[in-house]
Design an enzyme around this catalytic site. Structure first.
Site, PDB file in Angstrom:
ATOM      1  N   ASP A   1     -15.816   8.179  30.389  1.00  0.00           N
ATOM      2  CA  ASP A   1     -15.055   8.955  29.413  1.00  0.00           C
ATOM      3  C   ASP A   1     -16.054   9.292  28.296  1.00  0.00           C
ATOM      4  O   ASP A   1     -17.267   9.152  28.495  1.00  0.00           O
ATOM      5  CB  ASP A   1     -13.844   8.140  28.900  1.00  0.00           C
ATOM      6  CG  ASP A   1     -12.867   8.985  28.102  1.00  0.00           C
ATOM      7  OD1 ASP A   1     -12.207   9.852  28.698  1.00  0.00           O
ATOM      8  OD2 ASP A   1     -12.760   8.809  26.879  1.00  0.00           O
TER       9      ASP A   1
ATOM     10  N   ALA B   1      -4.780   3.527  33.367  1.00  0.00           N
ATOM     11  CA  ALA B   1      -5.441   2.557  32.499  1.00  0.00           C
ATOM     12  C   ALA B   1      -6.446   3.274  31.617  1.00  0.00           C
ATOM     13  O   ALA B   1      -6.736   4.452  31.834  1.00  0.00           O
ATOM     14  CB  ALA B   1      -6.155   1.503  33.339  1.00  0.00           C
ATOM     15  N   LYS B   2      -6.952   2.602  30.640  1.00  0.00           N
ATOM     16  CA  LYS B   2      -8.048   3.141  29.832  1.00  0.00           C
ATOM     17  C   LYS B   2      -8.771   1.977  29.205  1.00  0.00           C
ATOM     18  O   LYS B   2      -8.169   0.922  28.935  1.00  0.00           O
ATOM     19  CB  LYS B   2      -7.497   4.045  28.727  1.00  0.00           C
ATOM     20  CG  LYS B   2      -8.502   5.054  28.225  1.00  0.00           C
ATOM     21  CD  LYS B   2      -8.584   6.244  29.164  1.00  0.00           C
ATOM     22  CE  LYS B   2      -9.644   7.226  28.739  1.00  0.00           C
ATOM     23  NZ  LYS B   2      -9.571   8.448  29.554  1.00  0.00           N
ATOM     24  N   GLY B   3     -10.071   2.157  28.977  1.00  0.00           N
ATOM     25  CA  GLY B   3     -10.843   1.118  28.322  1.00  0.00           C
ATOM     26  C   GLY B   3     -11.684   1.718  27.225  1.00  0.00           C
ATOM     27  O   GLY B   3     -11.846   2.941  27.148  1.00  0.00           O
TER      28      GLY B   3
ATOM     29  N   VAL C   1      -6.668  -1.417  28.655  1.00  0.00           N
ATOM     30  CA  VAL C   1      -5.205  -1.407  28.693  1.00  0.00           C
ATOM     31  C   VAL C   1      -4.769  -0.840  30.040  1.00  0.00           C
ATOM     32  O   VAL C   1      -5.216   0.233  30.449  1.00  0.00           O
ATOM     33  CB  VAL C   1      -4.620  -0.538  27.555  1.00  0.00           C
ATOM     34  CG1 VAL C   1      -3.115  -0.395  27.711  1.00  0.00           C
ATOM     35  CG2 VAL C   1      -4.958  -1.141  26.198  1.00  0.00           C
TER      36      VAL C   1
END
Ligand code: NAD
Length: 424
Positions: free
Chosen positions: A154, A113-115, A68
């Site tokens: 992460d 963003a992050k995945g 995202v």
């Protein structure tokens, strides 16, 4: 303003909703336009992919992967990739927004963003994880890029996974592109100083805050929850600056010594003891929750979210809380803590040293050059100090907490950028 939630305090203690509640308050205090508010509330792009992977037993399993991009108005988006069975789109969306505010508050030229992939890496072999990382990278080949979107580790991922991602991306482009990802092993272009960067930023924030509160570090005591990457470096660096660390803890329990704990010795003990403080000598074992309510000057929650909440906030005795973890204080606890006159350096500022040095890793990769550890440290200290002063001034000007001020600084920067760029 019609866009603000009608109930100022919601009946929840979820860290992500807590963040959105603060976003609402900060937007309202800033008098943000409704249009811009709506733009900032929704992610710019959401990608969901199915990732078929051959498992070691020859079967094929399909994993669900997400990326995202909350905002890329300030520059390429930046954010980690989480491997965990609980990963879902809502969580990834919230974490992506969080990254936008974190990058903006320290004024680095990134969006957020992050995945994530819904999987349990602890139950997978190295080969299976590698195939999953490569499959995810292939699926995101149009999304990732040094000028587009730059992942990082992460929960559940680390330098090993970043190396595979960088390799897969580079193979697809026929040339080595190490700036596509940060948190790489040093030999592949990782930055010196990255390992301790978050703890160092926490220490720098704590030192500046102590100066504001006129607390002499040489007379100050500190309790730290969590003794992993962030907690243990915070402890050793604070101790180096004269602060007495009276309590530390990890998942195995909490350890107290009123005469002070040698943080470096505790790190060495932990590393030789399966990564745990279990049985740590030279300290009395206390209850993990008691650590949070000790009569100390500085409290550093550096383990997990929502540990300071409506149930224990009344009992906190520290004068200063510096948030090493993401979301350690619930929204409901904010008011209790601020009514008690406790200064809180919020997560998006206090733990931004990590993303700052990730930014330096990307800068060094693009320059094709390596900075010394000393240069990395000096530059990141400068960035954290400057961000602290910006937030502190905003808090005074608007008579709000440092947390709301941090959101205001971040939202204001992103909103102004949208206004100048236009194009709606
Ligand atoms: P880590 O896994 O290295 O360490 C976590 C520590 O917390 C471990 O010592 C663990 O035993 C301890 N812990 C877990 N549950 C606990 C409990 N109930 N009570 C006491 N201790 C407990 O993780 P980390 O990288 O140090 O991250 C810690 C926090 O900081 C997380 O919220 C993370 O999102 C945040 N953070 C980390 C970075 C980074 O660069 N590593 C950057 C920004 C924010």
């Amino acid at each position: 303003m019609g866009y603000i939630e009608p109930a100022p305090i919601r009946d929840h203690e979820n860290p992500f909703e807590s963040m959105m509640s603060r976003f609402d308050i900060a937007s309202q205090t800033l008098g943000l336009d409704e249009e811009i508010y709506n733009v900032l509330k929704t992610p710019a792009k959401q990608v969901i992919v199915s990732l078929p992977v051959t498992m070691d037993d020859g079967s094929i399993r399909v994993f669900q992967g997400y990326r995202v991009i909350h905002s890329n108005i300030l520059g390429p988006s930046k954010g980690g990739i989480r491997f965990d069975p609980a990963v879902n789109l809502d969580e990834v969306k919230a974490l992506a927004a969080w990254m936008t505010w974190k990058c903006a508050v320290v004024d680095i030229p990134y969006g957020g963003a992050k995945g994530g992939i819904t999987c349990n890496p602890r139950e997978m072999s190295a080969g299976e994880v590698e195939r999953l990382v490569r499959s995810y990278t292939d699926a995101m080949i149009e999304i990732f890029g040094p000028d587009r979107d730059i992942p990082a580790p992460d929960m559940g991922t680390g330098p090993r996974e970043m190396a595979w991602l960088m390799d897969e991306f580079s193979r697809a482009h026929g040339t080595t592109i190490n700036a596509v990802v940060t948190g790489k092993p040093i030999v592949l272009g990782g930055s010196l100083g990255r390992a301790e960067a978050t703890g160092r930023g926490v220490m720098v924030s704590a030192m500046v805050a102590m100066e504001k509160l006129k607390i002499n570090p040489y007379n100050a005591t500190c309790a730290i929850q969590g003794f992993g990457n962030v907690g243990s470096y915070t402890a050793t660096l604070m101790k180096e600056r004269g602060v007495k660390i009276v309590a530390i803890s990890d998942i195995s329990g909490a350890y107290y010594n009123e005469k002070g704990i040698d943080a470096r010795a505790a790190q060495i003990y932990r590393d030789a003891n399966n990564g745990l403080l279990e049985g740590f000598p030279d300290a009395e074992r206390i209850d993990g929750n008691e650590l949070l309510t000790l009569d100390v000057d500085v409290l550093v929650p550096a383990a997990k979210e929502d540990v300071i909440n409506k149930h224990n906030a009344h009992d906190i005795k520290a004068k200063l809380i510096v948030e090493g973890a993401n979301g350690p204080t619930s929204f409901k606890a904010d008011k209790i803590i601020s009514d008690k006159g406790i200064l809180v350096v919020p997560d998006i500022l206090a733990n931004a040293g990590g993303v700052t040095v990730s930014y330096f890793e990307w800068v060094q990769n693009r320059l094709g050059y390596k900075w010394t550890r000393d240069r990395v440290n000096r530059r990141s200290d400068r960035i954290i100090k400057a961000a602290f002063e910006r937030v502190y001034k905003t808090a005074q000007k608007y008579d709000v907490t440092m947390r709301i001020a941090a959101y205001m600084v971040a939202i204001d920067k992103v909103a102004k950028t949208y206004k100048y760029r236009g194009g709606f």
